[in-house]
Motif scaffolding. Sequence first.
Motif, short mmCIF file in Angstrom:
data_model
loop_
_atom_site.label_atom_id
_atom_site.label_comp_id
_atom_site.label_asym_id
_atom_site.label_seq_id
_atom_site.Cartn_x
_atom_site.Cartn_y
_atom_site.Cartn_z
N LYS A 143 -96.91 -33.80 -65.95
CA LYS A 143 -97.55 -35.01 -66.48
C LYS A 143 -98.16 -34.75 -67.84
N ARG A 144 -98.84 -33.62 -67.97
CA ARG A 144 -99.45 -33.28 -69.26
C ARG A 144 -98.39 -33.10 -70.34
N SER B 82 -99.89 -26.49 -53.04
CA SER B 82 -100.73 -26.24 -54.20
C SER B 82 -99.87 -25.99 -55.45
N CYS C 252 -98.38 -29.29 -56.57
CA CYS C 252 -99.38 -30.12 -57.26
C CYS C 252 -99.64 -29.61 -58.67
N ASP C 253 -99.69 -28.29 -58.83
CA ASP C 253 -99.88 -27.72 -60.15
C ASP C 253 -98.69 -28.04 -61.06
N TYR D 132 -98.91 -31.62 -62.19
CA TYR D 132 -99.96 -31.76 -63.20
C TYR D 132 -99.46 -31.30 -64.57
N VAL D 133 -98.79 -30.15 -64.61
CA VAL D 133 -98.27 -29.63 -65.87
C VAL D 133 -97.19 -30.56 -66.42
#
Length: 99
Positions: A45-46, A35, A38-39, A42-43
């Motif tokens: 990529k942003r 988890s 994955c977080d 995500y960060v």
Amino acid sequence: MASKRVSLSRSRSSSSDDGILSRISDNTVVRKGKSAACDAVYVAKRLLRSTGKAAWIAATTFIVLGIPLIIEMDREAQFTEAELQQASLLGGAAPAQPK
């Protein structure tokens, strides 16, 4: 004919038949690690997307505003150089050079 019932749920005895990888992947520490990974993705990529947008804005602003300014400054320098060369050829007093 006797029919056998097949249980779809895991029983305690079948968990001992599972491999080491499936037992490790069911661990709460591994799930929390996945988890967190994955977080982090995500960060990242942003952040990359935002950085790309900012780079695009900076590049287009430079193209629209910076390049014409550089061209004009070059023309001004060439004009000043031509004036100095013409003044030295004519023998007149050379204009003061800007510092």
